[in-house]
Design a protein around this motif. Structure first.
Motif, PDB file in Angstrom:
ATOM      1  N   ILE A 105       0.644  -1.093   0.000  1.00 61.69           N
ATOM      2  CA  ILE A 105       0.108  -0.082  -0.040  1.00 61.69           C
ATOM      3  C   ILE A 105       0.786   1.104   0.198  1.00 61.69           C
ATOM      4  O   ILE A 105       0.955   2.565  -0.657  1.00 61.69           O
ATOM      5  CB  ILE A 105      -1.313  -0.414   1.027  1.00 61.69           C
ATOM      6  N   GLU A 106       1.943   1.700   1.018  1.00 56.77           N
ATOM      7  CA  GLU A 106       2.577   2.036   0.670  1.00 56.77           C
ATOM      8  C   GLU A 106       3.824   2.527  -0.489  1.00 56.77           C
ATOM      9  O   GLU A 106       3.697   3.648  -0.950  1.00 56.77           O
ATOM     10  CB  GLU A 106       3.967   2.069   2.092  1.00 56.77           C
ATOM     11  N   GLU A 107       3.528   1.673  -0.893  1.00 53.06           N
ATOM     12  CA  GLU A 107       4.699   1.245  -2.791  1.00 53.06           C
ATOM     13  C   GLU A 107       3.706   2.776  -3.186  1.00 53.06           C
ATOM     14  O   GLU A 107       4.120   3.522  -4.823  1.00 53.06           O
ATOM     15  CB  GLU A 107       5.276  -0.172  -3.152  1.00 53.06           C
ATOM     16  N   LEU A 108       2.041   1.886  -3.307  1.00 54.62           N
ATOM     17  CA  LEU A 108       1.073   2.512  -4.275  1.00 54.62           C
ATOM     18  C   LEU A 108       0.954   4.039  -3.995  1.00 54.62           C
ATOM     19  O   LEU A 108       0.944   4.841  -5.073  1.00 54.62           O
ATOM     20  CB  LEU A 108       0.048   2.134  -4.079  1.00 54.62           C
ATOM     21  N   GLU A 109       0.966   4.631  -2.266  1.00 58.66           N
ATOM     22  CA  GLU A 109       0.917   5.278  -2.258  1.00 58.66           C
ATOM     23  C   GLU A 109       1.774   6.471  -2.846  1.00 58.66           C
ATOM     24  O   GLU A 109       1.601   7.712  -3.234  1.00 58.66           O
ATOM     25  CB  GLU A 109       1.209   5.860  -0.589  1.00 58.66           C
ATOM     26  N   ASN A 110       3.095   5.710  -2.794  1.00 56.17           N
ATOM     27  CA  ASN A 110       4.467   6.912  -3.290  1.00 56.17           C
ATOM     28  C   ASN A 110       4.355   6.486  -5.062  1.00 56.17           C
ATOM     29  O   ASN A 110       4.498   8.105  -5.366  1.00 56.17           O
ATOM     30  CB  ASN A 110       5.416   6.026  -2.591  1.00 56.17           C
ATOM     31  N   LYS A 157      -1.379  10.181  -0.030  1.00 55.65           N
ATOM     32  CA  LYS A 157      -1.482   9.080   0.976  1.00 55.65           C
ATOM     33  C   LYS A 157      -2.603   8.683   1.113  1.00 55.65           C
ATOM     34  O   LYS A 157      -3.340   9.954   1.116  1.00 55.65           O
ATOM     35  CB  LYS A 157      -0.801   9.941   2.634  1.00 55.65           C
ATOM     36  N   PHE A 158      -3.351   8.085   1.039  1.00 55.55           N
ATOM     37  CA  PHE A 158      -4.612   7.030   0.642  1.00 55.55           C
ATOM     38  C   PHE A 158      -5.250   7.436   2.529  1.00 55.55           C
ATOM     39  O   PHE A 158      -4.324   7.679   3.026  1.00 55.55           O
ATOM     40  CB  PHE A 158      -4.474   5.446   0.158  1.00 55.55           C
ATOM     41  N   PRO A 159      -6.776   8.196   1.733  1.00 51.05           N
ATOM     42  CA  PRO A 159      -7.451   7.993   3.037  1.00 51.05           C
ATOM     43  C   PRO A 159      -7.685   7.322   3.708  1.00 51.05           C
ATOM     44  O   PRO A 159      -7.259   5.879   3.307  1.00 51.05           O
ATOM     45  CB  PRO A 159      -8.976   8.375   2.178  1.00 51.05           C
ATOM     46  N   ASN A 160      -7.968   6.854   5.309  1.00 49.79           N
ATOM     47  CA  ASN A 160      -8.468   5.721   5.808  1.00 49.79           C
ATOM     48  C   ASN A 160      -9.126   5.083   5.421  1.00 49.79           C
ATOM     49  O   ASN A 160      -8.067   3.627   5.704  1.00 49.79           O
ATOM     50  CB  ASN A 160      -8.874   6.179   7.445  1.00 49.79           C
ATOM     51  N   ASP A 161     -10.421   4.862   4.766  1.00 46.39           N
ATOM     52  CA  ASP A 161     -10.947   4.245   4.322  1.00 46.39           C
ATOM     53  C   ASP A 161     -10.129   3.117   3.171  1.00 46.39           C
ATOM     54  O   ASP A 161     -10.983   1.813   3.005  1.00 46.39           O
ATOM     55  CB  ASP A 161     -12.704   4.554   3.753  1.00 46.39           C
ATOM     56  N   TYR A 162     -10.063   3.804   2.378  1.00 50.72           N
ATOM     57  CA  TYR A 162      -8.858   3.335   1.080  1.00 50.72           C
ATOM     58  C   TYR A 162      -7.935   2.073   1.803  1.00 50.72           C
ATOM     59  O   TYR A 162      -8.029   1.071   1.169  1.00 50.72           O
ATOM     60  CB  TYR A 162      -8.539   4.309  -0.002  1.00 50.72           C
ATOM     61  N   VAL A 163      -7.296   2.778   3.023  1.00 52.46           N
ATOM     62  CA  VAL A 163      -6.458   1.625   3.866  1.00 52.46           C
ATOM     63  C   VAL A 163      -6.387   0.696   3.524  1.00 52.46           C
ATOM     64  O   VAL A 163      -6.183  -0.687   3.411  1.00 52.46           O
ATOM     65  CB  VAL A 163      -4.935   2.313   4.108  1.00 52.46           C
ATOM     66  N   GLU A 164      -7.531   0.429   4.278  1.00 55.31           N
ATOM     67  CA  GLU A 164      -8.441  -0.472   5.941  1.00 55.31           C
ATOM     68  C   GLU A 164      -9.118  -1.581   3.928  1.00 55.31           C
ATOM     69  O   GLU A 164      -8.716  -2.606   3.877  1.00 55.31           O
ATOM     70  CB  GLU A 164      -9.328   0.088   6.504  1.00 55.31           C
ATOM     71  N   MET A 165      -9.925  -1.112   3.240  1.00 56.76           N
ATOM     72  CA  MET A 165     -10.255  -1.566   2.687  1.00 56.76           C
ATOM     73  C   MET A 165      -9.018  -2.654   1.009  1.00 56.76           C
ATOM     74  O   MET A 165      -8.862  -3.835   0.942  1.00 56.76           O
ATOM     75  CB  MET A 165     -11.052  -0.381   1.173  1.00 56.76           C
ATOM     76  N   LEU A 166      -7.963  -1.833   0.712  1.00 57.09           N
ATOM     77  CA  LEU A 166      -6.757  -2.594   0.228  1.00 57.09           C
ATOM     78  C   LEU A 166      -6.616  -3.756   0.816  1.00 57.09           C
ATOM     79  O   LEU A 166      -6.006  -4.396   0.618  1.00 57.09           O
ATOM     80  CB  LEU A 166      -5.803  -1.782  -0.345  1.00 57.09           C
ATOM     81  N   LYS A 167      -6.730  -3.761   2.406  1.00 56.24           N
ATOM     82  CA  LYS A 167      -5.875  -4.571   3.253  1.00 56.24           C
ATOM     83  C   LYS A 167      -6.970  -5.749   2.936  1.00 56.24           C
ATOM     84  O   LYS A 167      -6.138  -6.654   3.291  1.00 56.24           O
ATOM     85  CB  LYS A 167      -5.875  -4.065   4.919  1.00 56.24           C
ATOM     86  N   TYR A 175     -10.612  -2.271 -10.785  1.00 57.03           N
ATOM     87  CA  TYR A 175      -8.892  -2.236 -11.434  1.00 57.03           C
ATOM     88  C   TYR A 175      -8.176  -3.035  -9.641  1.00 57.03           C
ATOM     89  O   TYR A 175      -8.520  -3.111  -8.653  1.00 57.03           O
ATOM     90  CB  TYR A 175      -8.472  -0.614 -11.491  1.00 57.03           C
ATOM     91  N   GLN A 176      -7.176  -3.949 -10.242  1.00 57.78           N
ATOM     92  CA  GLN A 176      -6.205  -4.646  -9.244  1.00 57.78           C
ATOM     93  C   GLN A 176      -4.515  -3.381  -9.248  1.00 57.78           C
ATOM     94  O   GLN A 176      -4.094  -3.567 -10.356  1.00 57.78           O
ATOM     95  CB  GLN A 176      -6.251  -5.832  -9.910  1.00 57.78           C
ATOM     96  N   TYR A 177      -4.502  -3.509  -8.109  1.00 60.01           N
ATOM     97  CA  TYR A 177      -2.995  -2.808  -8.043  1.00 60.01           C
ATOM     98  C   TYR A 177      -2.102  -3.391  -7.026  1.00 60.01           C
ATOM     99  O   TYR A 177      -2.641  -4.285  -6.546  1.00 60.01           O
ATOM    100  CB  TYR A 177      -3.580  -1.388  -7.526  1.00 60.01           C
ATOM    101  N   PRO A 178      -0.728  -3.697  -8.346  1.00 60.14           N
ATOM    102  CA  PRO A 178      -0.161  -2.251  -8.862  1.00 60.14           C
ATOM    103  C   PRO A 178      -0.735  -2.902 -10.594  1.00 60.14           C
ATOM    104  O   PRO A 178       0.214  -2.375 -10.724  1.00 60.14           O
ATOM    105  CB  PRO A 178       1.682  -2.027  -8.763  1.00 60.14           C
ATOM    106  N   ILE A 179      -1.259  -4.613 -10.569  1.00 58.38           N
ATOM    107  CA  ILE A 179      -0.969  -4.645 -12.194  1.00 58.38           C
ATOM    108  C   ILE A 179      -1.749  -3.692 -13.169  1.00 58.38           C
ATOM    109  O   ILE A 179      -1.346  -3.069 -14.637  1.00 58.38           O
ATOM    110  CB  ILE A 179      -1.866  -6.102 -11.588  1.00 58.38           C
ATOM    111  N   ASP A 180      -2.796  -3.034 -12.739  1.00 59.63           N
ATOM    112  CA  ASP A 180      -3.747  -1.683 -13.129  1.00 59.63           C
ATOM    113  C   ASP A 180      -3.153  -0.424 -13.269  1.00 59.63           C
ATOM    114  O   ASP A 180      -3.484   0.638 -14.005  1.00 59.63           O
ATOM    115  CB  ASP A 180      -4.570  -1.837 -12.675  1.00 59.63           C
ATOM    116  N   LEU A 181      -2.170   0.065 -12.715  1.00 60.36           N
ATOM    117  CA  LEU A 181      -1.378   1.447 -13.391  1.00 60.36           C
ATOM    118  C   LEU A 181      -1.342   1.700 -14.071  1.00 60.36           C
ATOM    119  O   LEU A 181      -1.358   3.124 -14.904  1.00 60.36           O
ATOM    120  CB  LEU A 181      -0.002   1.253 -12.199  1.00 60.36           C
TER     121      LEU A 181
END
Length: 181
Positions: free
Chosen positions: A45-50, A55-65, A92-98
């Protein structure tokens, strides 16, 4: 929402996908028995944020987990039966769909005036916009300075609306899933 709440949403939505009957209609649809992919690690998730530079919203981080896109491709059936079925990943699936999703960020940035209008009309402070993250088809999460907010836009050229005032409201609308915390 916490990760456990997103895991509950994952279970409820997958249960719906078991019985959902594919309609013959235009556009990409979720196939019966669709499942979500497993979530990402904190370092992923941190790599995606970079990558996105925000920095992603809290909900999105929790969803991605909890989950990250669908395992099953969406299907597009020509209701007239003239064209063969098409399959594509629209959730979309990350990082595949960047690379695949860059167009949507470009589209919203080209039409930022309309995104700002839509956000302001829905009670969000558009001055807080830090960026956008594509989620599904032509829908994108708006990343604001306030990480407790997670509105989602529907973007079709300059036709931009707030499709959900929060990430869970968006997914509930998009997937027609009734979810209560």
């Amino acid at each position: 929402m916490k990760e456990k709440d997103w895991l509950k949403f994952k279970t409820i939505s997958e249960e719906k996908f078991k019985t959902e009957i594919l309609q013959k209609c235009w556009g990409f649809q979720i196939q019966k028995d669709t499942k979500w992919n497993d979530g990402l690690t904190i370092s992923e998730i941190e790599e995606l944020e970079n990558y996105f530079g925000i920095k992603f919203p809290n909900d999105y981080v929790e969803m991605l987990k909890a989950f990250n896109g669908f395992r099953t491709l969406q299907i597009s059936i020509d209701p007239d039966g003239k064209n063969p079925d098409k399959f594509d990943r629209r959730c979309y699936q990350y990082p595949i769909d960047l690379e695949k999703t860059k167009y949507l960020i470009d589209e919203v940035n080209e039409n930022i005036k309309y995104a700002i209008e839509a956000l302001n009309e829905s009670g969000f402070d558009s001055i807080e916009i830090e960026g956008f993250v594509p989620l599904y088809g032509h829908r994108a999460l708006v990343v604001l300075k306030d990480k407790t907010k997670s509105p989602v836009l529907s973007i079709w050229g300059n036709d931009i609306i707030v499709y959900g005032k929060s990430l869970i409201e968006y997914w509930s609308n998009e997937l027609c899933v009734e979810y209560k915390n």
